[in-house]
Design a protein around this motif. Structure first.
Motif, mmCIF file in Angstrom:
data_model
loop_
_atom_site.group_PDB
_atom_site.id
_atom_site.type_symbol
_atom_site.label_atom_id
_atom_site.label_comp_id
_atom_site.label_asym_id
_atom_site.label_seq_id
_atom_site.Cartn_x
_atom_site.Cartn_y
_atom_site.Cartn_z
ATOM 1 N N SER A 1 0.828 -1.206 0.000
ATOM 2 C CA SER A 1 0.000 0.000 0.000
ATOM 3 C C SER A 1 0.864 1.258 0.000
ATOM 4 O O SER A 1 1.921 1.302 0.632
ATOM 5 C CB SER A 1 -0.918 0.013 1.228
ATOM 6 N N HIS A 2 0.399 2.272 -0.727
ATOM 7 C CA HIS A 2 1.070 3.577 -0.745
ATOM 8 C C HIS A 2 0.035 4.646 -0.403
ATOM 9 O O HIS A 2 -0.408 5.415 -1.251
ATOM 10 C CB HIS A 2 1.700 3.840 -2.113
ATOM 11 N N ASP B 1 5.133 7.334 4.937
ATOM 12 C CA ASP B 1 6.276 6.434 5.154
ATOM 13 C C ASP B 1 6.148 5.138 4.348
ATOM 14 O O ASP B 1 6.752 4.125 4.690
ATOM 15 C CB ASP B 1 6.419 6.108 6.641
ATOM 16 N N ALA B 2 5.388 5.182 3.235
ATOM 17 C CA ALA B 2 5.163 3.979 2.431
ATOM 18 C C ALA B 2 6.474 3.391 1.920
ATOM 19 O O ALA B 2 6.657 2.174 1.922
ATOM 20 C CB ALA B 2 4.230 4.294 1.269
ATOM 21 N N GLY C 1 -2.887 4.178 -3.159
ATOM 22 C CA GLY C 1 -3.748 3.680 -2.099
ATOM 23 C C GLY C 1 -3.414 2.259 -1.678
ATOM 24 O O GLY C 1 -2.275 1.799 -1.796
ATOM 25 N N LYS C 2 -4.428 1.553 -1.196
ATOM 26 C CA LYS C 2 -4.248 0.198 -0.706
ATOM 27 C C LYS C 2 -3.938 -0.758 -1.862
ATOM 28 O O LYS C 2 -4.554 -0.685 -2.919
ATOM 29 C CB LYS C 2 -5.511 -0.277 0.020
ATOM 30 N N SER C 3 -2.999 -1.668 -1.617
ATOM 31 C CA SER C 3 -2.606 -2.589 -2.678
ATOM 32 C C SER C 3 -1.832 -3.755 -2.107
ATOM 33 O O SER C 3 -1.258 -3.678 -1.016
ATOM 34 C CB SER C 3 -1.734 -1.859 -3.712
ATOM 35 N N GLU D 1 3.414 -7.775 -10.252
ATOM 36 C CA GLU D 1 2.255 -6.905 -10.422
ATOM 37 C C GLU D 1 1.565 -6.600 -9.107
ATOM 38 O O GLU D 1 1.773 -7.258 -8.092
ATOM 39 C CB GLU D 1 1.262 -7.542 -11.384
ATOM 40 N N HIS D 2 0.723 -5.566 -9.171
ATOM 41 C CA HIS D 2 -0.071 -5.180 -8.009
ATOM 42 C C HIS D 2 -1.320 -6.042 -7.912
ATOM 43 O O HIS D 2 -1.806 -6.575 -8.915
ATOM 44 C CB HIS D 2 -0.484 -3.709 -8.116
#
Length: 368
Positions: free
Chosen positions: A24-25, A29-30, A70-72, A87-88
């Motif tokens: 997730s980004h 602090d991702a 976002g969430k991933s 891949e995501h």
């Protein structure tokens, strides 16, 4: 998901490394979190005896892929010769690290984005900019039908010269016909399963009417600006991904409904449980594999991994000698891909015995 999506794995050399983690980004602090996650993954790979060269290549794949929004989650699969998939995923996933004879594909099947082979046409009355996405490889071109003019000049109608409007309309139709012909050619040649159309409403409608019926049935209009309007490419990609996800969920729903219907009819075209599904895979009868939670269940296979069974006695009944004991959640998706069967996650819609079920092309025969 279509077996073609994983076809390159069949010819890759073992052992396979399968890595899944949250990517997730959505916080400042991702990047730091990603570094810490990779450190954990790297340590696990080292403990499991992974080749350091492959560990280094996977690290590059992990750190170099464009960050998601976002969430991933993230999926990385490598064979003995390098990274095969990077891949995501649609949702964050727990950290999983495996070094084994076969790749672990369940999280990609359940949470991966379906990669449609599609053609995108950004169309107006003068022609179109066309992009072909063939299994992730993009190719773009411009189609100009040669029809001019497509706009009626102010004050163009002059006594004795007639109304130029019919000429304008015919020029626009000529351009649209050229776009439709090229779209159909590209879609047929590449085996595309989706056609996306962008542009102002009149041009989109004209193009859809000009397309052959088989291509028009694949088409989807996207209301994301017009050609040469400077529309956001990110917004366009989001719209394409949203439609791909909608179709993916629709395919899963259709599969579950068919499984339920065939089960109710006792037609023999719906089976569940390790033994029945392995029989269907071994005989090439599986059309779609439905996977759920198989836990730590194992199956046995012959030396070439072409015959799989729930136990050694059943394998022997097929005339094959047990050579490998494999995790069921690795062996069954692999077997489905090998025979060209689709693989889908059942989610909460179906809870089959042993966490696995299948819709068959034809009822399997009893083992000898």
């Amino acid at each position: 998901m279509d077996a073609e999506r994983f076809r390159q794995l069949l010819t890759a050399r073992a052992p396979f490394i399968s890595v899944y983690f949250e990517d997730s980004h959505d916080t400042e602090d991702a990047a730091t979190k990603l570094d810490l996650t990779w450190r954990e993954v790297s340590e696990q790979l080292t403990r499991q005896g992974a080749d350091q060269r492959l560990v280094d290549e996977i690290e590059r794949a992990v750190l170099d892929l464009r960050p998601p929004v976002g969430k991933s989650g993230r999926a990385v699969i490598a064979g003995a010769d390098g990274v095969l998939l990077n891949e995501h995923l649609q949702v964050p996933t727990a950290t999983t690290v495996r070094l084994s004879r076969l790749p672990y594909l369940v999280p990609v099947v359940e949470h991966g984005f379906a990669q449609l082979s599609y053609v995108l046409a950004e169309v107006d009355q003068t022609g179109a900019d066309i992009t072909l996405n063939a299994n992730g490889t993009l190719r773009s071109e411009t189609v100009d039908g040669g029809g001019y003019p497509v706009h009626k000049a102010a004050g163009a109608e002059t006594p004795g010269y007639g109304d130029p409007q019919p000429h304008v309309e015919e020029a626009a139709r000529k351009n649209i016909r050229a776009v439709a012909a090229r779209l159909a050619e590209l879609a047929d040649t590449a085996g595309s399963n989706a056609v996306f159309v962008v542009g102002e409403v009149q041009s989109r409608s004209a193009l859809l009417e000009a397309l052959p019926k088989r291509i028009a049935e694949l088409a989807c209009e996207l209301s994301v600006g017009a050609r040469h309007s400077g529309h956001d490419s990110g917004e366009l990609q989001d719209a394409i991904e949203a439609e791909c996800l909608r179709r993916q969920l629709e395919d899963i729903q259709d599969t579950v409904q068919r499984f339920t219907a065939e089960s109710g009819r006792l037609s023999g075209l719906a089976v569940e449980g390790l033994a029945a599904v392995c029989a269907g895979l071994t005989q090439g009868a599986v059309e779609t594999l439905i996977i759920g939670d198989m836990g730590d269940a194992t199956v046995v296979a012959d030396a070439d991994l072409t015959v799989t069974a729930a136990d050694p006695d059943t394998l022997s009944a097929y005339g094959a000698a047990p050579a490998h004991t494999l995790r069921a959640d690795e062996a069954l998706p692999w077997g489905a891909i090998a025979i060209g069967a689709a693989v889908v996650g059942g989610g909460e819609a179906v809870d089959p015995a042993d966490g696995v079920a299948a819709v068959l092309r034809y009822p399997p025969t009893a083992s000898a």
